[in-house]
Design an enzyme around this catalytic site. Sequence first.
Site, PDB file in Angstrom:
ATOM      1  N   ALA A 146       0.844  -1.208   0.000  1.00 47.89           N
ATOM      2  CA  ALA A 146       0.000   0.000   0.000  1.00 47.89           C
ATOM      3  C   ALA A 146       0.873   1.250   0.000  1.00 47.89           C
ATOM      4  O   ALA A 146       0.592   2.220  -0.716  1.00 47.89           O
ATOM      5  CB  ALA A 146      -0.933  -0.008   1.205  1.00 47.89           C
ATOM      6  N   TYR A 147       1.927   1.234   0.791  1.00 48.37           N
ATOM      7  CA  TYR A 147       2.845   2.382   0.845  1.00 48.37           C
ATOM      8  C   TYR A 147       3.468   2.621  -0.525  1.00 48.37           C
ATOM      9  O   TYR A 147       3.485   3.742  -1.027  1.00 48.37           O
ATOM     10  CB  TYR A 147       3.933   2.104   1.894  1.00 48.37           C
ATOM     11  CG  TYR A 147       4.947   3.224   2.062  1.00 48.37           C
ATOM     12  CD1 TYR A 147       4.635   4.368   2.792  1.00 48.37           C
ATOM     13  CD2 TYR A 147       6.225   3.135   1.497  1.00 48.37           C
ATOM     14  CE1 TYR A 147       5.560   5.399   2.948  1.00 48.37           C
ATOM     15  CE2 TYR A 147       7.150   4.159   1.656  1.00 48.37           C
ATOM     16  CZ  TYR A 147       6.816   5.288   2.384  1.00 48.37           C
ATOM     17  OH  TYR A 147       7.735   6.305   2.539  1.00 48.37           O
ATOM     18  N   ASN A 148       3.968   1.538  -1.144  1.00 46.77           N
ATOM     19  CA  ASN A 148       4.633   1.677  -2.441  1.00 46.77           C
ATOM     20  C   ASN A 148       3.711   2.296  -3.490  1.00 46.77           C
ATOM     21  O   ASN A 148       4.102   3.208  -4.215  1.00 46.77           O
ATOM     22  CB  ASN A 148       5.100   0.305  -2.958  1.00 46.77           C
ATOM     23  CG  ASN A 148       6.133  -0.335  -2.054  1.00 46.77           C
ATOM     24  OD1 ASN A 148       6.627   0.286  -1.124  1.00 46.77           O
ATOM     25  ND2 ASN A 148       6.464  -1.587  -2.318  1.00 46.77           N
TER      26      ASN A 148
ATOM     27  N   SER B   9       1.001   4.030  -2.958  1.00 48.02           N
ATOM     28  CA  SER B   9       0.606   5.412  -2.610  1.00 48.02           C
ATOM     29  C   SER B   9       1.652   6.392  -3.128  1.00 48.02           C
ATOM     30  O   SER B   9       1.328   7.475  -3.613  1.00 48.02           O
ATOM     31  CB  SER B   9       0.416   5.582  -1.092  1.00 48.02           C
ATOM     32  OG  SER B   9       1.655   5.607  -0.392  1.00 48.02           O
ATOM     33  N   LYS B  10       2.929   6.002  -3.050  1.00 50.54           N
ATOM     34  CA  LYS B  10       3.999   6.910  -3.481  1.00 50.54           C
ATOM     35  C   LYS B  10       4.116   6.930  -5.019  1.00 50.54           C
ATOM     36  O   LYS B  10       4.453   7.969  -5.594  1.00 50.54           O
ATOM     37  CB  LYS B  10       5.333   6.518  -2.830  1.00 50.54           C
ATOM     38  CG  LYS B  10       5.331   6.659  -1.292  1.00 50.54           C
ATOM     39  CD  LYS B  10       5.024   8.074  -0.824  1.00 50.54           C
ATOM     40  CE  LYS B  10       5.257   8.249   0.676  1.00 50.54           C
ATOM     41  NZ  LYS B  10       4.924   9.601   1.151  1.00 50.54           N
TER      42      LYS B  10
END
Length: 253
Positions: free
Chosen positions: A153-155, A157-158
Amino acid sequence: MEFGEKVVLITGASSGIGAATAIHFSKLSAQLVLVGRKENNLRRIALYCEKSKGIKPFTITADVTDDGDTQRIINETIEHYGKLDVLINNAGVIGMGGIKNSTMETYDDVMSTNLRSVYRLTMLAVPHLIQTKGCIVNLSCIAGTKPSTMALAYNISKAALDHFTKCVALELAPDGIRVNSVNPGFVKTNLLKGIGLTEDQLELFVKNVVGNMPLKKPVESDEVAALIAFLSSDKAKSITGSIYVIDGGSLLR
Ligand SMILES: NC(=O)c1ccc[n+]([C@@H]2O[C@H](COP(=O)([O-])OP(=O)(O)OC[C@H]3O[C@@H](n4cnc5c(N)ncnc54)[C@H](OP(=O)(O)O)[C@@H]3O)[C@@H](O)[C@H]2O)c1
């Protein structure tokens, strides 16, 4: 490089890169708006900033995922200073897990902090940035470029934030507003504290990450802050839609 008279709003200014950025801008005489959820940390950073040039930052305790709070951030900034010159969308969280072992709660939390809040705050700030021909710097990450398995999810989002930076830079160029992104590799901050590792596991994890960085040292928060300040300054007046990597060479592998 001086920012006297410039109003600079930094989200996530209560810790890590955002705090270092606040301190850096305070040395450049900026009029600061510092935003974060943890009021005590925010006050501590504000006091630190005030010591550099005697200019008192304006602090706003707010949750950037709350639509009422984002409206209040912009309203209170304009009420306090009458304008906005620089928006630094720095607040961010990480959530662990890949497609086999993460949850929709993690997805929602990460996307609403790292992407939706940036979309919303930028949207609310743009009318004021048009008035000042201001600029925006978004804090992304090399994880948005380089696929990895630990924090899906972090990847993503960025990755989405990088495209947001480019599209909004194109849209706002006719208004004289510049939009850029700073994408660090590993920086020692509080970001990884909530990922459920023990102190020993975290230390080992960090040792491995740093060991894999070609320059063999973590990026320092104040190096990131200096890059953000450069992109926010008139020295970068021809730079827009750019993604600035600061990662000790990590993307080379
Ligand atoms: N550290 C790294 O290795 C690294 C690498 C690449 C990119 N980045 C990016 O750099 C940015 C800053 O991260 P950091 O490393 O400095 O992490 P950090 O030390 O954990 O700081 C994160 C900041 O974001 C704020 N924040 C988080 N959720 C928020 C919310 N809902 N509303 C308001 N504020 C919120 C926190 O405020 P409170 O503590 O007051 O809640 C804190 O000030 C993030 O966008 C991150 O993705 C970090």
